[in-house]
Design a protein around this motif. Structure first.
Motif, PDB file in Angstrom:
ATOM      1  N   ASP A   1       0.848  -1.421   0.083  1.00 48.21           N
ATOM      2  CA  ASP A   1      -0.042  -0.139   0.110  1.00 48.21           C
ATOM      3  C   ASP A   1       0.941   1.242   0.108  1.00 48.21           C
ATOM      4  O   ASP A   1       0.678   2.294  -0.549  1.00 48.21           O
ATOM      5  CB  ASP A   1      -0.977   0.053   1.456  1.00 48.21           C
ATOM      6  N   PHE A   2       1.941   1.383   0.856  1.00 50.54           N
ATOM      7  CA  PHE A   2       2.995   2.357   0.767  1.00 50.54           C
ATOM      8  C   PHE A   2       3.477   2.615  -0.724  1.00 50.54           C
ATOM      9  O   PHE A   2       3.494   3.775  -1.107  1.00 50.54           O
ATOM     10  CB  PHE A   2       3.860   2.073   1.753  1.00 50.54           C
ATOM     11  N   TYR A   3       3.858   1.619  -1.313  1.00 52.19           N
ATOM     12  CA  TYR A   3       4.532   1.818  -2.756  1.00 52.19           C
ATOM     13  C   TYR A   3       3.489   2.441  -3.763  1.00 52.19           C
ATOM     14  O   TYR A   3       3.673   3.399  -4.527  1.00 52.19           O
ATOM     15  CB  TYR A   3       4.854   0.488  -3.305  1.00 52.19           C
ATOM     16  N   SER A   4       1.968   1.642  -3.549  1.00 53.56           N
ATOM     17  CA  SER A   4       1.101   2.205  -4.295  1.00 53.56           C
ATOM     18  C   SER A   4       0.771   3.707  -4.058  1.00 53.56           C
ATOM     19  O   SER A   4       0.601   4.674  -5.138  1.00 53.56           O
ATOM     20  CB  SER A   4      -0.336   1.527  -3.983  1.00 53.56           C
TER      21      SER A   4
ATOM     22  N   LEU B   1       6.865   3.464   8.168  1.00 54.52           N
ATOM     23  CA  LEU B   1       6.182   3.641   7.269  1.00 54.52           C
ATOM     24  C   LEU B   1       5.073   4.919   7.698  1.00 54.52           C
ATOM     25  O   LEU B   1       4.659   4.779   8.799  1.00 54.52           O
ATOM     26  CB  LEU B   1       5.291   2.724   6.922  1.00 54.52           C
ATOM     27  N   PRO B   2       4.969   6.050   6.889  1.00 57.97           N
ATOM     28  CA  PRO B   2       3.786   6.991   7.372  1.00 57.97           C
ATOM     29  C   PRO B   2       2.496   6.268   7.693  1.00 57.97           C
ATOM     30  O   PRO B   2       2.060   5.341   7.065  1.00 57.97           O
ATOM     31  CB  PRO B   2       3.549   7.869   6.051  1.00 57.97           C
ATOM     32  N   ASN B   3       1.917   6.593   8.606  1.00 59.69           N
ATOM     33  CA  ASN B   3       0.535   6.231   8.982  1.00 59.69           C
ATOM     34  C   ASN B   3      -0.765   7.271   8.941  1.00 59.69           C
ATOM     35  O   ASN B   3      -0.563   8.402   9.335  1.00 59.69           O
ATOM     36  CB  ASN B   3       0.518   5.827  10.609  1.00 59.69           C
ATOM     37  N   ASP B   4      -1.672   6.723   7.973  1.00 60.58           N
ATOM     38  CA  ASP B   4      -2.698   7.811   7.532  1.00 60.58           C
ATOM     39  C   ASP B   4      -3.736   7.643   8.748  1.00 60.58           C
ATOM     40  O   ASP B   4      -4.838   8.393   8.845  1.00 60.58           O
ATOM     41  CB  ASP B   4      -3.353   7.059   6.218  1.00 60.58           C
TER      42      ASP B   4
ATOM     43  N   SER C   1       9.823  10.811  -3.872  1.00 59.20           N
ATOM     44  CA  SER C   1       8.846  10.409  -2.853  1.00 59.20           C
ATOM     45  C   SER C   1       9.133   9.628  -1.607  1.00 59.20           C
ATOM     46  O   SER C   1       8.719   9.347  -0.558  1.00 59.20           O
ATOM     47  CB  SER C   1       7.508   9.836  -3.665  1.00 59.20           C
ATOM     48  N   LEU C   2      10.350   8.934  -1.895  1.00 61.07           N
ATOM     49  CA  LEU C   2      10.727   7.984  -0.640  1.00 61.07           C
ATOM     50  C   LEU C   2      11.598   8.857   0.450  1.00 61.07           C
ATOM     51  O   LEU C   2      11.384   8.218   1.591  1.00 61.07           O
ATOM     52  CB  LEU C   2      12.079   7.254  -1.418  1.00 61.07           C
ATOM     53  N   SER C   3      11.330  10.317   0.426  1.00 58.72           N
ATOM     54  CA  SER C   3      12.167  11.107   1.344  1.00 58.72           C
ATOM     55  C   SER C   3      11.293  11.206   2.334  1.00 58.72           C
ATOM     56  O   SER C   3      11.519  11.314   3.473  1.00 58.72           O
ATOM     57  CB  SER C   3      12.449  12.411   0.667  1.00 58.72           C
TER      58      SER C   3
END
Length: 442
Positions: A61-64, A355-358, A75-77
Motif C-alpha cells: 500500500d505504501f508503494y501504491s 512507514l507513514p500512518n494515515d 517520494s521516498l524521502s
C-alpha cells in the motif's frame, strides 16, 4: 558429503521432515556451513518462514501511494523526515543533468529510414498491480500496456507490417532493466522510436497515463539522441528494499537486540508453513536425516536481527567489483556467453524507519528496515537474495565479512532464498556520474 560442502540425499529416498513423510525421485541437497554459526543459521525453509510472515500488504500500500503521487524517487524521502534531504535535489539531478548528457551524445547525420525520432520515457508503476515488466501472453504486464499505448504513434510502414502479420498495433519499448512480478518502480526508463515527425512528447505521456490510472504513470517523456539505449547507456541502477520489522503479531524486532538474547525454537505452525508458488525453493529446504542435519532442526534459532549489523555487512560490498553469482537466481553461475556475473557496488546501506500512518488514531507507523543498493548492474533476483542473506547472517551474529566469504561458496544454497518481491523497488537509473550524497541512506 560432497567436496563442495553439500550433503547429498539419494534419489527416491523417503525424507522425514518433522512428521511429514515424502516420496520423491528428485535429489535434494542442503549446504553445510563450516563456521561457528552453522547450527544457529536458518535453513532455506526457515528463512522463508521468517521473511513471509510479515505484514507485506502495508508495504504494498505504501508503494501504491508513492506511484499515485507521481513524484518519482523523491517520494521516498517521506521515510526519512528527520534527515536533511531535499527532494528537489534528486529531481533536478535526474531531469536536467542526465537529459543534457544524453542529448549531447554525438551521432552522424542520417537520412532515409535512419532518420528516426527516439523518445526517453520515465515510468512509475506499482508492482502489486502487474505481472512484472516483460510482456507475456495472457498476463497483465507493464510492457504490454506501454507498447499498446505506443501503438498509435508507429509509422505507416510498421503499421502495415503488423497488419499483414495479423499482429496488434503496438510500439516497441526497450527497457533499462526488467522487473519481476510484485516489484515496484519509481523511475524506470524505457525508449521508443518512430519515423513519424508529428509525434509530441506530451501525446506519448498522455497515452500511457490513460492505460492504467493510479497504477502506471509516465513521469517524463523527452526526445533524445538516436543512439540512446536505456540499458547499455546506464551507468548505475538504484534499488530500495523495505522489510517490515513487525512480524504481524504486534511484536517489534528492535535493532539494538542481538541474537544472543532472542533465540527460540520454531513451533509446529511455523514448521508446517509453506510459501506459495515456489516449488524450487520448497525443495531446497528438505534436509537429510543424518545427525548434522538434525542438529539444524533442533538447535534454538534466532528470532530477531540487528539492523545496524545488516548495515555493517552490506557496507563491506561498497567500492568493490565482485562476482555475485552466488546471490543470483535463474542465471547460470558459470557463463561462456553473455555478460559476466561481476558487479560494482557503489552504495550499500541499511537503516530503520517508519512507514507513514494515515490513521490518526494510531501512534506512529509500521517500523521497517530500509536497504538501499546502487550498482552498475544487478543479476536476476540479486537484491532479494542479498537482503535475505544479510538478515540471516545478522541474526546469527556472523562476522562483518560474511557476505564476502559467501561469494567464494561453490553452491547457491549457501545463500538464503530470495526475500519477497513486495518489498523491492527500482528507484531510478543513472546515466551520469554517480553521486553518493544523492542517496537516501548515508
Amino acid at each position: 558429503m560432497l567436496a563442495n560442502g553439500v550433503a547429498k540425499i539419494p534419489a527416491a529416498r523417503k525424507v522425514v521432515n518433522r512428521g511429514s513423510l515424502m516420496e520423491n525421485g528428485k535429489v535434494y541437497i542442503h549446504y553445510n556451513h563450516t563456521d561457528p554459526c552453522r547450527h544457529s543459521r536458518w535453513t532455506a525453509r526457515e528463512s522463508y518462514q521468517y521473511m513471509y510472515r510479515r505484514p507485506w500488504q502495508k508495504v504494498v500500500d505504501f508503494y501504491s501511494d508513492l506511484v499515485s503521487c507521481g513524484k518519482g524517487a523523491s517520494s521516498l524521502s517521506s521515510l526519512f523526515v528527520d534527515e536533511k534531504l531535499v527532494s528537489q535535489d534528486i529531481t533536478e539531478n535526474f531531469h536536467s543533468c542526465e537529459e543534457t548528457c544524453i542529448a549531447n551524445i554525438p551521432t552522424k547525420d542520417k537520412t532515409g529510414r535512419w532518420e528516426r525520432v527516439t523518445f526517453k520515457i520515465v515510468l512509475s508503476y506499482h508492482g502489486g498491480s502487474f505481472d512484472g515488466w516483460q510482456k507475456q501472453p495472457g498476463l497483465n504486464t507493464v510492457q504490454g500496456l506501454v507498447e499498446k499505448s505506443l501503438g498509435r504513434f508507429v509509422d505507416e510502414r510498421k503499421a502495415k507490417k503488423l497488419k499483414d502479420r495479423s499482429l496488434p498495433l503496438e510500439g516497441c519499448a526497450v527497457v533499462a532493466g526488467r522487473t519481476d512480478k510484485g516489484v515496484t518502480a519509481l523511475q524506470q526508463v524505457c525508449s521508443f522510436y518512430t519515423w513519424r515527425k508529428d509525434v509530441k512528447c506530451g501525446d506519448i505521456k498522455d497515452a500511457i497515463n490513460e492505460a492504467a490510472p493510479g497504477k502506471l504513470r509516465a513521469l517524463t517523456v523527452a526526445q533524445v539522441s538516436r543512439v540512446f539505449h536505456p540499458n547499455f547507456a546506464a551507468n548505475w541502477r538504484r534499488y530500495f528494499y523495505i522489510f517490515p520489522l513487525d512480524d504481524g503479531e504486534g511484536q517489534i524486532n528492535h535493532s539494538e537486540m542481538g541474537c544472543s538474547n532472542c533465540a527460540y525454537a520454531l513451533d509446529d505452525e511455523q514448521i508446517n508453513w509453506q510459501p506459495e508458488n515456489d516449488e524450487e525453493e520448497q525443495s531446497m529446504s528438505l534436509l537429510d536425516e543424518n545427525e548434522d542435519d538434525n542438529m539444524y532442526n533442533t538447535v534454538a534459532k534466532p528470532r530477531n536481527f540487528s539492523v545496524d549489523k545488516v548495515n555493517k555487512l552490506l557496507q563491506q560490498l561498497e567500492g568493490r567489483s565482485l562476482s555475485y553469482k552466488m546471490f543470483a537466481r535463474d542465471t547460470k553461475a558459470s557463463r561462456s556467453t553473455g555478460p559476466p556475473t561481476e558487479c560494482f557496488m557503489f552504495h550499500a546501506r541499511a537503516t530503520d524507519a517508519k512507514l507513514p500512518n494515515d490513521d490518526k488514531n494510531c501512534v506512529g507507523g509500521l517500523r521497517v528496515m530500509c536497504v538501499e543498493l546502487v550498482a552498475n548492474r544487478f543479476l536476476r533476483k540479486m537484491v532479494r537474495v542479498l537482503v535475505a542473506t544479510a538478515i540471516r547472517e545478522a541474526a546469527v551474529g556472523a562476522d562483518d565479512d560474511a557476505l564476502l566469504k559467501l561469494m567464494e561458496a561453490t553452491c547457491r544454497r549457501a545463500t538464503a532464498p530470495p526475500a519477497p518481491p513486495e518489498g523491492l523497488c527500482l528507484v531510478d537509473v543513472g546515466y551520469g556520474e554517480f553521486k553518493q550524497e544523492k542517496c537516501l541512506i548515508l
